[in-house]
Scaffold this motif. Structure first.
Motif, PDB file in Angstrom:
ATOM      1  N   PRO A 196       0.813  -1.233   0.000  1.00 39.31           N
ATOM      2  CA  PRO A 196       0.000   0.000   0.000  1.00 39.31           C
ATOM      3  C   PRO A 196       0.844   1.280   0.000  1.00 39.31           C
ATOM      4  O   PRO A 196       0.491   2.245  -0.666  1.00 39.31           O
ATOM      5  CB  PRO A 196      -0.820  -0.102   1.281  1.00 39.31           C
ATOM      6  CG  PRO A 196      -0.852  -1.533   1.611  1.00 39.31           C
ATOM      7  CD  PRO A 196       0.444  -2.088   1.137  1.00 39.31           C
ATOM      8  N   MET A 199       0.731   4.207  -2.762  1.00 43.41           N
ATOM      9  CA  MET A 199       0.404   5.577  -2.344  1.00 43.41           C
ATOM     10  C   MET A 199       1.569   6.546  -2.538  1.00 43.41           C
ATOM     11  O   MET A 199       1.472   7.704  -2.161  1.00 43.41           O
ATOM     12  CB  MET A 199       0.017   5.600  -0.852  1.00 43.41           C
ATOM     13  CG  MET A 199      -1.259   4.901  -0.525  1.00 43.41           C
ATOM     14  SD  MET A 199      -1.784   5.137   1.191  1.00 43.41           S
ATOM     15  CE  MET A 199      -0.388   4.643   2.141  1.00 43.41           C
ATOM     16  N   LEU A 258      -6.998  10.853   5.696  1.00 47.16           N
ATOM     17  CA  LEU A 258      -6.999   9.416   5.444  1.00 47.16           C
ATOM     18  C   LEU A 258      -5.609   8.941   5.023  1.00 47.16           C
ATOM     19  O   LEU A 258      -5.151   7.879   5.451  1.00 47.16           O
ATOM     20  CB  LEU A 258      -8.029   9.081   4.363  1.00 47.16           C
ATOM     21  CG  LEU A 258      -8.130   7.613   3.956  1.00 47.16           C
ATOM     22  CD1 LEU A 258      -8.620   6.773   5.134  1.00 47.16           C
ATOM     23  CD2 LEU A 258      -9.049   7.473   2.759  1.00 47.16           C
ATOM     24  N   LEU A 259      -4.939   9.738   4.210  1.00 44.26           N
ATOM     25  CA  LEU A 259      -3.604   9.382   3.740  1.00 44.26           C
ATOM     26  C   LEU A 259      -2.611   9.317   4.900  1.00 44.26           C
ATOM     27  O   LEU A 259      -1.799   8.391   4.982  1.00 44.26           O
ATOM     28  CB  LEU A 259      -3.138  10.402   2.694  1.00 44.26           C
ATOM     29  CG  LEU A 259      -1.839  10.094   1.987  1.00 44.26           C
ATOM     30  CD1 LEU A 259      -2.006   8.861   1.121  1.00 44.26           C
ATOM     31  CD2 LEU A 259      -1.428  11.281   1.136  1.00 44.26           C
ATOM     32  N   TYR A 276      -3.249   8.793   8.196  1.00 41.46           N
ATOM     33  CA  TYR A 276      -3.545   7.674   9.083  1.00 41.46           C
ATOM     34  C   TYR A 276      -3.199   6.336   8.442  1.00 41.46           C
ATOM     35  O   TYR A 276      -2.617   5.462   9.085  1.00 41.46           O
ATOM     36  CB  TYR A 276      -5.012   7.689   9.512  1.00 41.46           C
ATOM     37  CG  TYR A 276      -5.330   8.805  10.453  1.00 41.46           C
ATOM     38  CD1 TYR A 276      -4.622   8.970  11.633  1.00 41.46           C
ATOM     39  CD2 TYR A 276      -6.339   9.715  10.158  1.00 41.46           C
ATOM     40  CE1 TYR A 276      -4.910  10.008  12.496  1.00 41.46           C
ATOM     41  CE2 TYR A 276      -6.634  10.755  11.025  1.00 41.46           C
ATOM     42  CZ  TYR A 276      -5.922  10.892  12.193  1.00 41.46           C
ATOM     43  OH  TYR A 276      -6.201  11.915  13.043  1.00 41.46           O
ATOM     44  N   SER A 277      -3.547   6.173   7.187  1.00 37.34           N
ATOM     45  CA  SER A 277      -3.267   4.893   6.538  1.00 37.34           C
ATOM     46  C   SER A 277      -1.768   4.690   6.345  1.00 37.34           C
ATOM     47  O   SER A 277      -1.271   3.575   6.506  1.00 37.34           O
ATOM     48  CB  SER A 277      -4.004   4.781   5.207  1.00 37.34           C
ATOM     49  OG  SER A 277      -3.612   5.816   4.334  1.00 37.34           O
ATOM     50  N   SER A 278      -1.020   5.756   6.054  1.00 38.43           N
ATOM     51  CA  SER A 278       0.423   5.588   5.895  1.00 38.43           C
ATOM     52  C   SER A 278       1.090   5.236   7.225  1.00 38.43           C
ATOM     53  O   SER A 278       2.031   4.444   7.253  1.00 38.43           O
ATOM     54  CB  SER A 278       1.057   6.834   5.280  1.00 38.43           C
ATOM     55  OG  SER A 278       0.899   7.956   6.122  1.00 38.43           O
ATOM     56  N   ILE A 285      -0.334   3.497   9.632  1.00 43.37           N
ATOM     57  CA  ILE A 285      -0.695   2.099   9.895  1.00 43.37           C
ATOM     58  C   ILE A 285       0.169   1.152   9.068  1.00 43.37           C
ATOM     59  O   ILE A 285       0.715   0.171   9.584  1.00 43.37           O
ATOM     60  CB  ILE A 285      -2.195   1.873   9.621  1.00 43.37           C
ATOM     61  CG1 ILE A 285      -3.019   2.564  10.704  1.00 43.37           C
ATOM     62  CG2 ILE A 285      -2.522   0.385   9.558  1.00 43.37           C
ATOM     63  CD1 ILE A 285      -4.497   2.629  10.416  1.00 43.37           C
ATOM     64  N   PHE A 286       0.343   1.449   7.792  1.00 39.38           N
ATOM     65  CA  PHE A 286       1.134   0.560   6.944  1.00 39.38           C
ATOM     66  C   PHE A 286       2.623   0.629   7.293  1.00 39.38           C
ATOM     67  O   PHE A 286       3.326  -0.382   7.221  1.00 39.38           O
ATOM     68  CB  PHE A 286       0.896   0.877   5.471  1.00 39.38           C
ATOM     69  CG  PHE A 286      -0.509   0.588   5.039  1.00 39.38           C
ATOM     70  CD1 PHE A 286      -1.104  -0.633   5.315  1.00 39.38           C
ATOM     71  CD2 PHE A 286      -1.259   1.540   4.376  1.00 39.38           C
ATOM     72  CE1 PHE A 286      -2.410  -0.902   4.931  1.00 39.38           C
ATOM     73  CE2 PHE A 286      -2.559   1.279   3.986  1.00 39.38           C
ATOM     74  CZ  PHE A 286      -3.130   0.058   4.269  1.00 39.38           C
TER      75      PHE A 286
END
Length: 189
Positions: free
Chosen positions: A61, A65, A88-89, A91-93, A95-96
């Motif tokens: 991911p 991204m 969102l970008l 938080y998701s980055s 997490i990954f």
């Protein structure tokens, strides 16, 4: 705010960690201590499967991204105008990236300073473009980790144990981090 949140989360984790350490069997406590020090290497095939799964869950991911992550340099309004949802970008980055850190942490121990030093180092030499920065951090982080692991394995403590990789990382990375902070502080004045 981030520093205070980090202190609170660290305190909560410390309480939970202490509770579980007090209730563990001596064998499990030894394994947990060696895991945290980077001296416990689990060579079971299932362990490598979990490591590779955590790596791919984190890396793929972030790789997809990589173009959008450059938009985080701008304000949220500018990022929205570019078609990126910055909240969102972010938080998701995180997490990954945590999955990538867990994949490394399980097999070598505490390496927190590398995640602070290597991105600053790569940003200084490669610029701010995340497409290049991702590969630079991936490559140079691995090299720094391997060098620290080799140095830790070559130094023996009391002739029966090797030096944990986390200690070598901290000894090497702390002065570098201070130098980076001092150079950035000059730019603030």
């Amino acid at each position: 705010d981030m520093l205070l949140v980090g202190v609170v989360i660290s305190s909560i984790y410390g309480v939970i960690d202490t509770y579980y350490r007090l209730t563990m069997s001596p064998e499990m406590l030894t394994v947990l201590t060696e895991l945290g020090d980077g001296r416990y290497i689990n060579t079971d095939p299932i362990s490598f499967r979990f490591m590779f799964a955590a790596f791919f869950i984190g890396f793929i991911p972030l790789f997809l991204m990589r173009y959008s992550l450059n938009a985080n340099c701008f304000s949220d309004d500018d990022a929205y105008s570019m078609g990126v949802r910055p909240g969102l970008l972010r938080y998701s980055s995180v997490i990954f990236a945590t999955f990538l850190l867990v994949a490394a942490l399980v097999h070598v121990g505490g390496i927190g300073m590398i995640s602070l030093i290597v991105p600053h180092f790569c940003r200084y030499f490669m610029g701010l473009d995340f497409r290049r920065l991702l590969w630079g951090c991936f490559f140079y982080g691995g090299i720094v980790l391997l060098v620290c692991r080799a140095v830790g394995d070559s130094i023996s403590i009391f002739s029966y144990a090797t030096l944990p990789v986390g200690i070598v990382v901290s000894v090497v990375a702390a002065p570098v981090f201070v130098i980076i902070l001092l150079q950035q502080r000059r730019g603030w004045e």
